[in-house]
Scaffold this active site. Structure first.
Site, mmCIF file in Angstrom:
data_model
loop_
_atom_site.group_PDB
_atom_site.id
_atom_site.type_symbol
_atom_site.label_atom_id
_atom_site.label_comp_id
_atom_site.label_asym_id
_atom_site.label_seq_id
_atom_site.Cartn_x
_atom_site.Cartn_y
_atom_site.Cartn_z
ATOM 1 N N VAL A 183 16.341 20.374 15.834
ATOM 2 C CA VAL A 183 17.079 18.965 16.571
ATOM 3 C C VAL A 183 16.900 18.543 17.807
ATOM 4 O O VAL A 183 15.236 19.310 18.579
ATOM 5 C CB VAL A 183 18.620 19.164 16.759
ATOM 6 N N ASP A 184 17.206 17.784 19.133
ATOM 7 C CA ASP A 184 16.731 17.273 20.806
ATOM 8 C C ASP A 184 15.583 18.754 20.877
ATOM 9 O O ASP A 184 16.967 19.826 21.289
ATOM 10 C CB ASP A 184 17.520 16.808 20.909
ATOM 11 N N GLY A 185 14.718 18.160 21.680
ATOM 12 C CA GLY A 185 14.034 19.474 22.741
ATOM 13 C C GLY A 185 14.878 19.755 23.592
ATOM 14 O O GLY A 185 14.712 20.644 24.406
#
Length: 386
Positions: A276-278
């Site tokens: 998921v989102d960095g």
């Protein structure tokens, strides 16, 4: 009175020329253009016969010959995440590349010619991949102007479909119960866009090895419950850490509630990740980029400390709450705190990295480190407006 409209933070318009020009003026005056000696503006030599260069050979050339760049220092580029707000960073990069062309007298000059390593999270990760990806291990696949245009032309197809490009969209979905249809639509739009961008003409997908310089792009791995950093250096060591660039971009942009997580494997299938989102793991990747250079003696053997670095860190906009009124917030329930907590966490993490890096540079921070951030002001009242 319902304050839902108050919570709907408008995404910045793509008409950002004036603001990004002002941002670039700071770059010009403080960082990149303070030297008048033309000899300082010749980029490092890149082999003129790309067909004879393997990824490993190219890495060796870029690693050893880039030990001392045109100013005798290693140049680092770091770009924050931020959804559609990334247009500001993209525009600033476009101005920067245009000025490099003019200053050097080389109309083919690119960002990749003047930076030795790049790191980006979220949209910043997509920009990093665009600026350093290559099909021939000689020239980058995209120009800096292509970054903001990619977001302006295609971003609305997946960010709007997913309900927004910021914590606002994420929290709105949580509080309303979510919308799986829009998330699926946004995911499909994002995957289509990055697949088209990073698929080679002959049908193969570009990987981390297919970058001109070292790149670092983070995500958060749900399977190991830890941050995961996609790195070209690791990819050159083993196929077990080489990933397809379109999947890397998809992973670092996979904001919870906006896009579906990504289940991905390395090109040899040995390493897997549920990403998921960095930005959750590394909203400001500047520190990771600096650490990479300082400890990567194979590619940067002569770097002694931060005095040998020039760092440009681009934020993509920070939301500033003009006022949290005590008499109001003391009555807030858990749901009223959801959005402020997300904003405080994300912006606070980014600011802490900035502060730590600035302190690490010490006396040379005014010449060797520049952090550029735009601030958006608005008033947030919580559950009611007066």
């Amino acid at each position: 009175m319902d304050c839902s409209n108050e919570l709907e933070m408008q995404e910045p318009s793509i008409e950002t020329d004036k603001l990004s020009y002002e941002i670039f003026s700071i770059l010009e005056s403080k960082f990149l253009f303070g030297y008048d000696d033309p000899k300082l503006w010749f980029p490092k030599q890149i082999p003129t016969k790309p067909e004879s260069q393997t990824p490993a050979a190219t890495a060796a050339v870029n690693g050893v010959s880039s030990v001392k760049n045109q100013r005798g220092k290693i140049c680092i580029l770091a770009i924050d995440g931020g959804g559609m707000r990334g247009i500001l960073a993209g525009k600033a990069l476009a101005y920067l590349e245009a000025a490099l062309k003019k200053k050097s007298g080389d109309q083919s000059a690119t960002i990749a010619d003047y930076f030795d390593v790049a790191a980006g999270a979220g949209v910043g990760g997509i920009f990093t991949a665009m600026l350093f990806a290559t099909k021939d291990h000689h020239r980058p696949l995209f120009s800096a102007d292509d970054t903001w245009r990619f977001l302006a032309e295609k971003g609305n197809k997946f960010y709007r479909a997913g309900g927004g490009a910021s914590n606002r969209g994420f929290l709105k979905k949580i509080l309303s119960g979510g919308d799986s249809g829009s998330v699926s639509s946004a995911t499909a739009g994002l995957e289509k866009a990055v697949k088209e961008a990073f698929t080679a003409e002959k049908g193969g997908s570009l990987t981390l090895k297919d970058t001109i310089k070292p790149v670092l792009i983070p995500c958060y791995d749900l399977s190991s419950t830890a941050p995961f950093l996609f790195s070209r250096a690791d990819a050159l060591e083993t196929d077990s850490f080489d990933f397809r660039l379109w999947e890397v971009c998809r992973a670092t942009s996979a904001g919870p509630g906006l896009f579906e997580p990504v289940q991905m494997r390395s090109v040899d299938g040995q390493t897997k990740c549920v990403a998921v989102d960095g930005g959750l793991a590394m909203s400001n990747p500047t520190g990771a980029a600096i650490t990479h250079v300082l400890h990567n003696k194979q590619e940067f053997p002569f770097v002694r400390g931060v005095e040998d670095l020039l760092v440009l860190s681009l934020g993509t906009g920070q939301l500033l709450e003009v006022s949290y009124d005590f008499d109001r917030v003391k009555r807030w329930k858990a749901k009223d705190w959801a959005r402020p907590m997300a904003l405080i966490s994300g912006d606070g993490s980014s600011d802490l990295v900035d502060q730590a890096v600035a302190m690490a540079f010490g006396q040379c921070r005014s010449t060797n480190y520049v952090r550029i951030q735009v601030f958006y002001y608005y008033y947030y009242c919580g559950s009611c407006c007066h």
